[in-house]
Write a protein that holds these residues in place. Structure first.
Motif, PDB file in Angstrom:
ATOM      1  N   HIS A 226      22.559 -37.608 -18.938  1.00 46.36           N
ATOM      2  CA  HIS A 226      23.311 -38.487 -18.028  1.00 46.36           C
ATOM      3  C   HIS A 226      22.862 -38.286 -16.576  1.00 46.36           C
ATOM      4  O   HIS A 226      23.680 -38.204 -15.668  1.00 46.36           O
ATOM      5  CB  HIS A 226      24.822 -38.272 -18.166  1.00 46.36           C
ATOM      6  CG  HIS A 226      25.400 -39.027 -19.318  1.00 46.36           C
ATOM      7  ND1 HIS A 226      26.507 -39.813 -19.203  1.00 46.36           N
ATOM      8  CD2 HIS A 226      25.021 -39.133 -20.610  1.00 46.36           C
ATOM      9  CE1 HIS A 226      26.787 -40.361 -20.354  1.00 46.36           C
ATOM     10  NE2 HIS A 226      25.894 -39.957 -21.235  1.00 46.36           N
ATOM     11  N   ARG A 227      21.537 -38.215 -16.389  1.00 49.83           N
ATOM     12  CA  ARG A 227      20.976 -38.080 -15.045  1.00 49.83           C
ATOM     13  C   ARG A 227      20.098 -39.279 -14.735  1.00 49.83           C
ATOM     14  O   ARG A 227      19.569 -39.915 -15.640  1.00 49.83           O
ATOM     15  CB  ARG A 227      20.127 -36.810 -14.932  1.00 49.83           C
ATOM     16  CG  ARG A 227      20.911 -35.537 -15.013  1.00 49.83           C
ATOM     17  CD  ARG A 227      20.065 -34.293 -14.751  1.00 49.83           C
ATOM     18  NE  ARG A 227      18.822 -34.265 -15.483  1.00 49.83           N
ATOM     19  CZ  ARG A 227      17.598 -34.185 -14.919  1.00 49.83           C
ATOM     20  NH1 ARG A 227      17.474 -34.123 -13.618  1.00 49.83           N
ATOM     21  NH2 ARG A 227      16.518 -34.164 -15.664  1.00 49.83           N
ATOM     22  N   ALA A 228      19.912 -39.563 -13.434  1.00 52.71           N
ATOM     23  CA  ALA A 228      19.057 -40.666 -13.007  1.00 52.71           C
ATOM     24  C   ALA A 228      18.401 -40.299 -11.681  1.00 52.71           C
ATOM     25  O   ALA A 228      18.955 -39.521 -10.899  1.00 52.71           O
ATOM     26  CB  ALA A 228      19.864 -41.948 -12.862  1.00 52.71           C
TER      27      ALA A 228
ATOM     28  N   THR B 263      22.490 -48.475   1.849  1.00 53.23           N
ATOM     29  CA  THR B 263      21.075 -48.533   1.495  1.00 53.23           C
ATOM     30  C   THR B 263      20.470 -47.159   1.728  1.00 53.23           C
ATOM     31  O   THR B 263      20.927 -46.396   2.587  1.00 53.23           O
ATOM     32  CB  THR B 263      20.313 -49.584   2.320  1.00 53.23           C
ATOM     33  OG1 THR B 263      20.429 -49.253   3.710  1.00 53.23           O
ATOM     34  CG2 THR B 263      20.846 -50.981   2.065  1.00 53.23           C
ATOM     35  N   ALA B 264      19.414 -46.848   0.963  1.00 51.69           N
ATOM     36  CA  ALA B 264      18.704 -45.576   1.107  1.00 51.69           C
ATOM     37  C   ALA B 264      17.299 -45.746   0.551  1.00 51.69           C
ATOM     38  O   ALA B 264      16.987 -46.751  -0.098  1.00 51.69           O
ATOM     39  CB  ALA B 264      19.449 -44.459   0.379  1.00 51.69           C
ATOM     40  N   GLN B 265      16.457 -44.746   0.793  1.00 52.56           N
ATOM     41  CA  GLN B 265      15.073 -44.784   0.315  1.00 52.56           C
ATOM     42  C   GLN B 265      14.920 -44.212  -1.086  1.00 52.56           C
ATOM     43  O   GLN B 265      13.847 -44.242  -1.657  1.00 52.56           O
ATOM     44  CB  GLN B 265      14.163 -44.030   1.295  1.00 52.56           C
ATOM     45  CG  GLN B 265      14.101 -44.661   2.655  1.00 52.56           C
ATOM     46  CD  GLN B 265      13.655 -46.111   2.575  1.00 52.56           C
ATOM     47  OE1 GLN B 265      12.634 -46.418   1.987  1.00 52.56           O
ATOM     48  NE2 GLN B 265      14.445 -47.010   3.148  1.00 52.56           N
ATOM     49  N   GLY B 266      15.978 -43.684  -1.651  1.00 54.93           N
ATOM     50  CA  GLY B 266      15.944 -43.132  -3.000  1.00 54.93           C
ATOM     51  C   GLY B 266      17.309 -42.592  -3.376  1.00 54.93           C
ATOM     52  O   GLY B 266      18.258 -42.643  -2.581  1.00 54.93           O
ATOM     53  N   MET B 267      17.416 -42.076  -4.613  1.00 52.83           N
ATOM     54  CA  MET B 267      18.706 -41.622  -5.092  1.00 52.83           C
ATOM     55  C   MET B 267      18.511 -40.670  -6.266  1.00 52.83           C
ATOM     56  O   MET B 267      17.581 -40.804  -7.049  1.00 52.83           O
ATOM     57  CB  MET B 267      19.503 -42.847  -5.528  1.00 52.83           C
ATOM     58  CG  MET B 267      20.872 -42.622  -6.088  1.00 52.83           C
ATOM     59  SD  MET B 267      21.013 -42.377  -7.869  1.00 52.83           S
ATOM     60  CE  MET B 267      19.883 -43.471  -8.612  1.00 52.83           C
ATOM     61  N   HIS B 268      19.406 -39.689  -6.367  1.00 51.05           N
ATOM     62  CA  HIS B 268      19.467 -38.763  -7.500  1.00 51.05           C
ATOM     63  C   HIS B 268      20.919 -38.694  -7.934  1.00 51.05           C
ATOM     64  O   HIS B 268      21.807 -38.526  -7.105  1.00 51.05           O
ATOM     65  CB  HIS B 268      18.954 -37.381  -7.086  1.00 51.05           C
ATOM     66  CG  HIS B 268      19.068 -36.381  -8.171  1.00 51.05           C
ATOM     67  ND1 HIS B 268      20.100 -35.478  -8.242  1.00 51.05           N
ATOM     68  CD2 HIS B 268      18.288 -36.145  -9.256  1.00 51.05           C
ATOM     69  CE1 HIS B 268      19.948 -34.724  -9.308  1.00 51.05           C
ATOM     70  NE2 HIS B 268      18.863 -35.115  -9.949  1.00 51.05           N
ATOM     71  N   ALA B 269      21.168 -38.859  -9.240  1.00 51.59           N
ATOM     72  CA  ALA B 269      22.541 -38.851  -9.743  1.00 51.59           C
ATOM     73  C   ALA B 269      22.665 -37.906 -10.930  1.00 51.59           C
ATOM     74  O   ALA B 269      21.819 -37.920 -11.819  1.00 51.59           O
ATOM     75  CB  ALA B 269      22.968 -40.247 -10.150  1.00 51.59           C
ATOM     76  N   ASP B 270      23.710 -37.087 -10.906  1.00 48.85           N
ATOM     77  CA  ASP B 270      24.079 -36.266 -12.057  1.00 48.85           C
ATOM     78  C   ASP B 270      25.336 -36.864 -12.655  1.00 48.85           C
ATOM     79  O   ASP B 270      26.157 -37.449 -11.943  1.00 48.85           O
ATOM     80  CB  ASP B 270      24.344 -34.816 -11.634  1.00 48.85           C
ATOM     81  CG  ASP B 270      23.052 -34.080 -11.352  1.00 48.85           C
ATOM     82  OD1 ASP B 270      22.069 -34.322 -12.063  1.00 48.85           O
ATOM     83  OD2 ASP B 270      23.023 -33.276 -10.398  1.00 48.85           O
ATOM     84  N   ASP B 271      25.509 -36.675 -13.939  1.00 49.68           N
ATOM     85  CA  ASP B 271      26.633 -37.262 -14.668  1.00 49.68           C
ATOM     86  C   ASP B 271      26.662 -38.751 -14.379  1.00 49.68           C
ATOM     87  O   ASP B 271      27.709 -39.363 -14.256  1.00 49.68           O
ATOM     88  CB  ASP B 271      27.955 -36.584 -14.293  1.00 49.68           C
ATOM     89  CG  ASP B 271      29.082 -37.009 -15.208  1.00 49.68           C
ATOM     90  OD1 ASP B 271      28.793 -37.400 -16.363  1.00 49.68           O
ATOM     91  OD2 ASP B 271      30.237 -36.984 -14.768  1.00 49.68           O
TER      92      ASP B 271
ATOM     93  N   THR C  12      28.069 -37.439  -9.534  1.00 50.51           N
ATOM     94  CA  THR C  12      27.593 -36.828  -8.297  1.00 50.51           C
ATOM     95  C   THR C  12      26.362 -37.604  -7.875  1.00 50.51           C
ATOM     96  O   THR C  12      25.405 -37.713  -8.635  1.00 50.51           O
ATOM     97  CB  THR C  12      27.218 -35.352  -8.518  1.00 50.51           C
ATOM     98  OG1 THR C  12      28.335 -34.669  -9.042  1.00 50.51           O
ATOM     99  CG2 THR C  12      26.761 -34.711  -7.233  1.00 50.51           C
ATOM    100  N   LEU C  13      26.360 -38.141  -6.674  1.00 47.52           N
ATOM    101  CA  LEU C  13      25.295 -39.018  -6.203  1.00 47.52           C
ATOM    102  C   LEU C  13      24.715 -38.483  -4.911  1.00 47.52           C
ATOM    103  O   LEU C  13      25.461 -38.168  -3.976  1.00 47.52           O
ATOM    104  CB  LEU C  13      25.876 -40.418  -5.982  1.00 47.52           C
ATOM    105  CG  LEU C  13      24.918 -41.514  -5.568  1.00 47.52           C
ATOM    106  CD1 LEU C  13      23.980 -41.848  -6.704  1.00 47.52           C
ATOM    107  CD2 LEU C  13      25.714 -42.752  -5.182  1.00 47.52           C
ATOM    108  N   GLU C  14      23.406 -38.347  -4.861  1.00 44.05           N
ATOM    109  CA  GLU C  14      22.718 -37.907  -3.647  1.00 44.05           C
ATOM    110  C   GLU C  14      21.775 -39.012  -3.213  1.00 44.05           C
ATOM    111  O   GLU C  14      20.847 -39.373  -3.954  1.00 44.05           O
ATOM    112  CB  GLU C  14      21.921 -36.627  -3.924  1.00 44.05           C
ATOM    113  CG  GLU C  14      21.118 -36.151  -2.755  1.00 44.05           C
ATOM    114  CD  GLU C  14      20.206 -34.974  -3.098  1.00 44.05           C
ATOM    115  OE1 GLU C  14      19.322 -34.674  -2.281  1.00 44.05           O
ATOM    116  OE2 GLU C  14      20.371 -34.378  -4.182  1.00 44.05           O
ATOM    117  N   LEU C  15      22.011 -39.575  -2.018  1.00 40.99           N
ATOM    118  CA  LEU C  15      21.138 -40.604  -1.473  1.00 40.99           C
ATOM    119  C   LEU C  15      20.053 -39.936  -0.644  1.00 40.99           C
ATOM    120  O   LEU C  15      20.316 -38.968   0.068  1.00 40.99           O
ATOM    121  CB  LEU C  15      21.944 -41.586  -0.631  1.00 40.99           C
ATOM    122  CG  LEU C  15      22.999 -42.359  -1.409  1.00 40.99           C
ATOM    123  CD1 LEU C  15      23.889 -43.150  -0.462  1.00 40.99           C
ATOM    124  CD2 LEU C  15      22.346 -43.280  -2.423  1.00 40.99           C
ATOM    125  N   ILE C  16      18.822 -40.458  -0.720  1.00 40.07           N
ATOM    126  CA  ILE C  16      17.664 -39.815  -0.107  1.00 40.07           C
ATOM    127  C   ILE C  16      17.092 -40.716   0.984  1.00 40.07           C
ATOM    128  O   ILE C  16      16.792 -41.882   0.732  1.00 40.07           O
ATOM    129  CB  ILE C  16      16.581 -39.538  -1.172  1.00 40.07           C
ATOM    130  CG1 ILE C  16      17.151 -38.680  -2.304  1.00 40.07           C
ATOM    131  CG2 ILE C  16      15.360 -38.883  -0.558  1.00 40.07           C
ATOM    132  CD1 ILE C  16      16.270 -38.620  -3.537  1.00 40.07           C
TER     133      ILE C  16
END
Length: 193
Positions: free
Chosen positions: A143-145, A161-169, A173-177
């Motif tokens: 369940h990651r992206a 908006t962002a230049q990238g993204m990392h998501a857990d579950d 939990t969402l981290e915008l890059i």
């Protein structure tokens, strides 16, 4: 002497047959080495496929549907045309669509490309969430992206908006890059703080 000549006929016939075989082998031989062509196309294709994964507890974890599936033996990848991924979490569900996807050997990783859209419907605790990008890598079992392509994230009336993204579950939990910009709607007059 005539009797001895009859004994030579089988020997002469065998010699002529051996000579003809040698001539035929040399006449048909090519000096070019034989080159075996490596298969570059799919070795398997299917229309309107559905793959369903279940957890150890017997509950459905996700379902992956595609209009066309092709398997390529060269690198053991599977290509999906118009994939639709429906992931079920503990108390949420997520829908992912794209133009195409490549599935890694073993099916652990799905690389989606072209008009990728992720949608999570509203719940009692959270407004609806959508994410749009050109690429997205999903690990369905974990369940990651992750994406390094620009993203547009819409949650309720807010847009980010962002230049990238990392998501857990998957969006738990969402981290915008990089270069994150957020637009929140103005509060209405008289609304509680």
């Amino acid at each position: 002497m005539l009797v001895d000549a009859w004994r030579l006929y089988p020997v002469i016939a065998l010699a002529a047959l051996a000579g003809g075989s040698i001539w035929l082998e040399r006449a048909t031989r090519t000096d070019e080495p034989v080159v075996w062509a490596e298969q570059t196309g799919p070795d398997f294709a299917a229309e309107f496929t559905r793959v369903t994964s279940f957890g150890d507890d017997g509950r459905q974890r996700y379902e992956l549907v595609a209009d066309r599936l092709e398997h390529f033996p060269v690198d053991d990848t599977t290509r999906l045309h118009l994939p639709r991924l429906h992931m079920l979490g503990e108390d949420s569900e997520t829908f992912v669509t794209a133009n195409s996807a490549n599935v890694s050997p073993g099916g652990d990783q799905v690389d989606l490309t072209g008009e990728v859209r992720v949608r999570r419907p509203a719940t009692n605790d959270a407004p609806p969430l959508t994410l749009e990008s050109e690429t997205l890598t999903v690990w369905p079992d974990a369940h990651r992206a992750l994406t390094h392509s620009p993203v547009l994230l819409t949650r309720g009336d807010g847009r980010t908006t962002a230049q990238g993204m990392h998501a857990d579950d998957l969006f738990g939990t969402l981290e915008l890059i990089g270069e994150v910009r957020t637009h929140l709607p103005r509060r209405r007059q008289g609304s509680p703080s």
